[in-house]
Design a protein around this motif. Structure first.
Motif, short mmCIF file in Angstrom:
data_model
loop_
_atom_site.label_atom_id
_atom_site.label_comp_id
_atom_site.label_asym_id
_atom_site.label_seq_id
_atom_site.Cartn_x
_atom_site.Cartn_y
_atom_site.Cartn_z
N ILE A 142 25.10 14.20 29.47
CA ILE A 142 25.19 15.64 29.65
C ILE A 142 26.56 15.95 30.22
CG2 ILE A 142 24.33 17.67 30.88
CD1 ILE A 142 21.57 16.40 30.89
N TRP B 16 16.97 19.16 30.48
CA TRP B 16 17.66 20.12 29.64
C TRP B 16 17.10 21.53 29.82
CZ3 TRP B 16 22.21 20.42 28.13
CH2 TRP B 16 22.61 21.38 27.20
N LEU C 273 24.30 18.34 25.62
CA LEU C 273 23.43 17.17 25.75
C LEU C 273 23.55 16.34 24.48
CD1 LEU C 273 20.96 15.52 26.89
CD2 LEU C 273 19.52 17.19 25.72
#
Length: 103
Positions: A7, A45, A59
């Motif tokens: 990420i 997320w 991501l």
């Protein structure tokens, strides 16, 4: 089964950086890498997307496709992933111009 995720989070609130660092390593400023299950990845997320504010995040995680990975994005950004016959390409947005069919 656990898999590696990445990420990249730019200009996000400090509490979000702290939440990410509980599950992932911050290998360079604003870049988080780790091995987590799909459920943990999805929950992380969801948290990132909900509290992104004026920042942006990307991501990347392994997936069963031609490229071997998938991308998800949140927040305002100049680059946008585009689907091109099953391949993910990155489209650049110019000032005052939109890209076609962002993911």
């Amino acid at each position: 089964m656990a898999s590696m995720v990445m990420i990249s989070a730019t200009a996000v609130p400090d509490h979000l950086r702290g939440a990410l660092s509980r599950w992932l390593l911050e290998v360079t400023p604003q870049l988080y890498v780790g091995t987590v299950s799909a459920r943990v990845r999805d929950e992380l997320w969801t948290s990132v997307s909900a509290s992104i504010g004026d920042g942006m995040a990307v991501l990347a995680y392994p997936d069963a496709n031609e490229q071997g990975f998938s991308l998800q994005t949140a927040g305002t950004r100049r680059r946008a992933p585009l689907d091109f016959d099953g391949l993910t390409l990155i489209g650049f947005r110019r000032e005052g111009q939109e890209t076609a069919k962002p993911l």
